[in-house]
Design an enzyme around this catalytic site. Structure first.
Site, PDB file in Angstrom:
ATOM      1  N   GLN A 129       1.061  -0.674   0.174  1.00 44.70           N
ATOM      2  CA  GLN A 129       0.178   0.213   0.404  1.00 44.70           C
ATOM      3  C   GLN A 129       0.748   1.557  -0.280  1.00 44.70           C
ATOM      4  OE1 GLN A 129      -1.913   0.969   4.041  1.00 44.70           O
ATOM      5  NE2 GLN A 129      -3.775   1.505   2.424  1.00 44.70           N
ATOM      6  N   GLY A 130       0.757   2.050  -1.036  1.00 46.82           N
ATOM      7  CA  GLY A 130       1.995   3.833  -1.181  1.00 46.82           C
ATOM      8  C   GLY A 130       0.639   4.529  -0.870  1.00 46.82           C
ATOM      9  N   TYR A 131       0.164   4.709   0.280  1.00 40.08           N
ATOM     10  CA  TYR A 131       0.471   6.115   0.522  1.00 40.08           C
ATOM     11  C   TYR A 131       0.833   6.968   1.440  1.00 40.08           C
ATOM     12  CZ  TYR A 131      -4.526   4.133   0.167  1.00 40.08           C
ATOM     13  OH  TYR A 131      -6.044   3.667  -0.471  1.00 40.08           O
ATOM     14  N   SER A 164       4.515  -1.541   4.243  1.00 41.31           N
ATOM     15  CA  SER A 164       4.560  -2.481   4.732  1.00 41.31           C
ATOM     16  C   SER A 164       4.552  -3.534   3.541  1.00 41.31           C
ATOM     17  CB  SER A 164       3.274  -3.104   5.631  1.00 41.31           C
ATOM     18  OG  SER A 164       3.409  -2.233   6.964  1.00 41.31           O
ATOM     19  N   GLU A 247      -9.524  -1.394   5.472  1.00 41.42           N
ATOM     20  CA  GLU A 247      -8.514  -1.699   6.515  1.00 41.42           C
ATOM     21  C   GLU A 247      -9.385  -1.009   7.793  1.00 41.42           C
ATOM     22  OE1 GLU A 247      -5.799   1.752   5.845  1.00 41.42           O
ATOM     23  OE2 GLU A 247      -4.203   0.929   6.745  1.00 41.42           O
TER      24      GLU A 247
HETATM   25  C1  LIG Z   1       3.926  -0.691  12.051  1.00 46.64           C
HETATM   26  C2  LIG Z   1       3.142   0.896  10.372  1.00 46.64           C
HETATM   27  C3  LIG Z   1       3.416  -0.185   9.325  1.00 46.64           C
HETATM   28  C4  LIG Z   1       2.470   0.752   8.243  1.00 46.64           C
HETATM   29  N1  LIG Z   1       2.719   0.327   6.632  1.00 46.64           N
HETATM   30  C5  LIG Z   1       1.831   1.052   5.800  1.00 46.64           C
HETATM   31  C6  LIG Z   1       1.738   0.750   4.984  1.00 46.64           C
HETATM   32  O1  LIG Z   1       1.874  -0.448   4.964  1.00 46.64           O
HETATM   33  N2  LIG Z   1       1.515   1.590   3.290  1.00 46.64           N
HETATM   34  C7  LIG Z   1       1.553   3.098   4.331  1.00 46.64           C
HETATM   35  O2  LIG Z   1       0.893   3.866   3.174  1.00 46.64           O
HETATM   36  N3  LIG Z   1       1.692   3.996   5.197  1.00 46.64           N
HETATM   37  C8  LIG Z   1       1.759   2.533   5.873  1.00 46.64           C
HETATM   38  N4  LIG Z   1       2.284   2.915   7.855  1.00 46.64           N
HETATM   39  C9  LIG Z   1       1.998   4.641   7.883  1.00 46.64           C
HETATM   40  C10 LIG Z   1       1.123   5.523   8.561  1.00 46.64           C
HETATM   41  O3  LIG Z   1       0.331   5.313   7.628  1.00 46.64           O
HETATM   42  C11 LIG Z   1       1.705   6.618   9.350  1.00 46.64           C
HETATM   43  O4  LIG Z   1       2.133   6.291   9.948  1.00 46.64           O
HETATM   44  C12 LIG Z   1       0.606   7.382   9.211  1.00 46.64           C
HETATM   45  O5  LIG Z   1      -1.277   7.392   9.463  1.00 46.64           O
HETATM   46  C13 LIG Z   1       0.442   8.298  10.612  1.00 46.64           C
HETATM   47  O6  LIG Z   1       1.685   9.286  10.086  1.00 46.64           O
HETATM   48  P1  LIG Z   1       2.672  10.169  10.241  1.00 46.64           P
HETATM   49  O7  LIG Z   1       3.496   8.665  10.476  1.00 46.64           O
HETATM   50  O8  LIG Z   1       3.074  10.902   8.941  1.00 46.64           O
HETATM   51  O9  LIG Z   1       2.434  10.829  11.347  1.00 46.64           O
HETATM   52  P2  LIG Z   1       1.911  11.595  11.433  1.00 46.64           P
HETATM   53  O10 LIG Z   1       0.349  12.529  10.614  1.00 46.64           O
HETATM   54  O11 LIG Z   1       3.087  13.152  10.549  1.00 46.64           O
HETATM   55  O12 LIG Z   1       1.853  12.983  13.380  1.00 46.64           O
HETATM   56  C14 LIG Z   1       2.811  13.025  13.330  1.00 46.64           C
HETATM   57  C15 LIG Z   1       1.717  13.169  15.006  1.00 46.64           C
HETATM   58  O13 LIG Z   1       1.169  13.976  15.040  1.00 46.64           O
HETATM   59  C16 LIG Z   1      -0.408  13.802  15.108  1.00 46.64           C
HETATM   60  N5  LIG Z   1      -1.347  14.543  14.837  1.00 46.64           N
HETATM   61  C17 LIG Z   1      -1.333  14.261  13.147  1.00 46.64           C
HETATM   62  N6  LIG Z   1      -2.414  14.792  13.117  1.00 46.64           N
HETATM   63  C18 LIG Z   1      -2.931  15.310  13.911  1.00 46.64           C
HETATM   64  C19 LIG Z   1      -4.420  15.721  14.542  1.00 46.64           C
HETATM   65  N7  LIG Z   1      -5.310  16.514  13.549  1.00 46.64           N
HETATM   66  N8  LIG Z   1      -4.450  15.799  15.836  1.00 46.64           N
HETATM   67  C20 LIG Z   1      -4.252  15.925  16.747  1.00 46.64           C
HETATM   68  N9  LIG Z   1      -2.953  15.510  16.514  1.00 46.64           N
HETATM   69  C21 LIG Z   1      -2.349  14.766  15.582  1.00 46.64           C
HETATM   70  C22 LIG Z   1      -0.188  12.046  14.851  1.00 46.64           C
HETATM   71  O14 LIG Z   1      -1.523  11.173  16.141  1.00 46.64           O
HETATM   72  C23 LIG Z   1       1.511  11.872  15.486  1.00 46.64           C
HETATM   73  O15 LIG Z   1       1.104  11.599  16.878  1.00 46.64           O
HETATM   74  C24 LIG Z   1       2.419   1.785   8.503  1.00 46.64           C
HETATM   75  C25 LIG Z   1       2.767   2.873   9.631  1.00 46.64           C
HETATM   76  C26 LIG Z   1       3.692   2.211  10.625  1.00 46.64           C
HETATM   77  C27 LIG Z   1       3.833   2.378  12.016  1.00 46.64           C
END
Ligand SMILES: Cc1cc2nc3c(=O)[nH]c(=O)nc-3n(C[C@H](O)[C@H](O)[C@H](O)COP(=O)(O)OP(=O)(O)OC[C@H]3O[C@@H](n4cnc5c(N)ncnc54)[C@H](O)[C@@H]3O)c2cc1C
Length: 394
Positions: A129-131, A164, A247
């Protein structure tokens, strides 16, 4: 709700149980162990997926017209129960069965369905999944990976992260920006990209557990045929939301919380403390009882969600509550295990003197991931605040 199973459900159970008894030797070692070993059991997972596929048991919940069994909600529960009864789990072989296949059934054209669905079902093509991107996670619609039209192709440039299974995947469903000036949700398209194309590079990332289950993925002038566009150009956000719905709805259940409570009990019973065991300490028993109460509460919240689904209602806020409470309970239990272990908690996974092969420290580090993926827990707090408690938007 009616917790009884129909005769048809029981026949389903019998057929699956018989098949499982005959084929359990093809299943990998328990998932926990594989995950704790850093996903080194990939080949075992693929072998198990192929075996289930041969028996038509890889995606029983898929509609019959797409090669599934059309299993309903109760039969899906039975499927999970029968696997758990033998200490087995469904294979972890990418996002094809759980996310991409069901999305394609909804949005794909006939040519795309014919091309991709059979290979997903046969476990012959692995999907990722490339999001997420380095600057776009919770605010996914701000993504920057660009796709520009060039004749019959899109040319893709950009970077994804936390993907992932990317290092094992043959294909990726990718969100790209096709209109950089439109409002952010309206300029996104949903493309299917061959991971073996020139210009695609997946670099595994090392997690703090030491495992390498996800990668950063780079796209440099990658040519993608236009026939790989799912849905309309610039309308990919709607397709992407369908995938996210699968999901989030797939994350229910009590996540084995009661099983983890039982493991904590066993740990406490074998750890010496003041000439007795930790279990003889009433403070320890009380803490574990609190976890048990929470695990039961999660189970009943799961039943409430199930009741809604059986009545044909859309998923309610229980999904967000279970995601939030289930992942935080798992994390708190793992941290409590560290307290119980005392100095032994410092032992690395598989270290010679480590108790339970050091699985508790591995689990404590790994338990943070689920609080982040599929919508971080802060985002779940927002959803519950706004949609359940009716609080104003922050
Ligand atoms: C084990 C694992 C597997 C994953 N697998 C995939 C995958 O296969 N494909 C894929 O595309 N992605 C994947 N992800 C990524 C995951 O979807 C993102 O990490 C997640 O959406 C959070 O985005 P970010 O890491 O950019 O954090 P950010 O969005 O930058 O958030 C940083 C911090 O700010 C907080 N925050 C952000 N916005 C708000 C708000 N509006 N209100 C309150 N707090 C806020 C968040 O809760 C977090 O604590 C995976 C992540 C993990 C940990």
């Amino acid at each position: 709700m009616d917790f009884n199973y129909s005769a048809e459900d029981e026949a389903f159970r019998k057929e699956f149980r018989t098949w499982l008894e005959a084929n359990r030797q093809f299943a990998p070692r328990p998932r926990d162990v594989l995950a704790e070993e850093g996903g080194t059991g990939w080949d075992e997972q693929v072998r198990w997926a192929k075996k289930l596929s041969e028996g038509k048991w890889l995606a029983p919940h898929w509609p019959k017209e797409y090669g599934g069994r059309g299993a309903g909600i109760m039969q899906n529960i039975i499927y999970g129960e029968e696997l758990a009864r033998l200490g087995l789990a469904a294979p972890q072989t990418g996002m094809g069965i759980s996310l991409f296949g069901p999305t394609l059934m909804h949005w794909g054209n006939e040519e795309q369905k014919k091309r991709y669905i059979p290979k997903i079902l046969a476990a012959e093509e692995i999907w990722c999944q490339g999001y997420s991107e380095p600057g776009s996670g919770s605010d996914l619609a701000s993504l920057q990976t660009r796709a520009v039209e060039d004749g019959d192709y899109f040319v893709v440039n950009g970077q994804k992260v936390w993907t992932s299974g990317a290092q094992h995947a043959d294909m990726i469903f990718l969100l790209v920006r096709t209109d950089p000036v439109a409002p952010k949700h309206k300029g996104i398209s949903y493309l299917l990209v061959d991971m073996h194309s020139p210009g695609v590079t997946a670099r595994p990332l090392v997690q703090m557990t030491g495992a390498r289950s996800f990668s950063e993925v780079f796209f440099e002038d990658v040519r993608v045929p236009k026939k790989n566009l799912v849905g309309e150009k610039n309308q990919g956000w709607q397709v992407a939301m369908t995938t996210l719905m699968f999901e989030r709805s797939g994350g229910g259940g009590d996540r084995g919380a009661m099983g983890e409570v039982e493991e904590l009990v066993e740990l406490a019973k074998k750890l010496p403390r003041n000439g007795k065991t930790a279990w003889d300490d009433s403070g320890v028993r009380q803490k574990i009882s609190e976890f048990a109460c929470e695990a039961h509460a999660l189970r009943y919240t799961g039943y409430r969600q199930l009741t809604r689904l059986l009545k044909g209602l859309p998923p309610g806020p229980e999904g967000s509550m279970m995601k939030l409470c289930g992942t935080e309970l798992a994390l708190r239990m793992a941290v409590f295990a560290m307290e119980l272990l005392g100095p032994y908690s410092q032992m690395e996974y598989n270290a010679p003197l480590a108790i339970d092969r050091g699985k508790w420290s591995f689990r404590m580090l790994g338990a943070r991931g689920p609080t982040i993926f599929a919508g971080t827990n802060q985002i779940q707090h927002n959803i519950i605040g706004e949609r359940v408690l009716g609080l104003p938007k922050g």
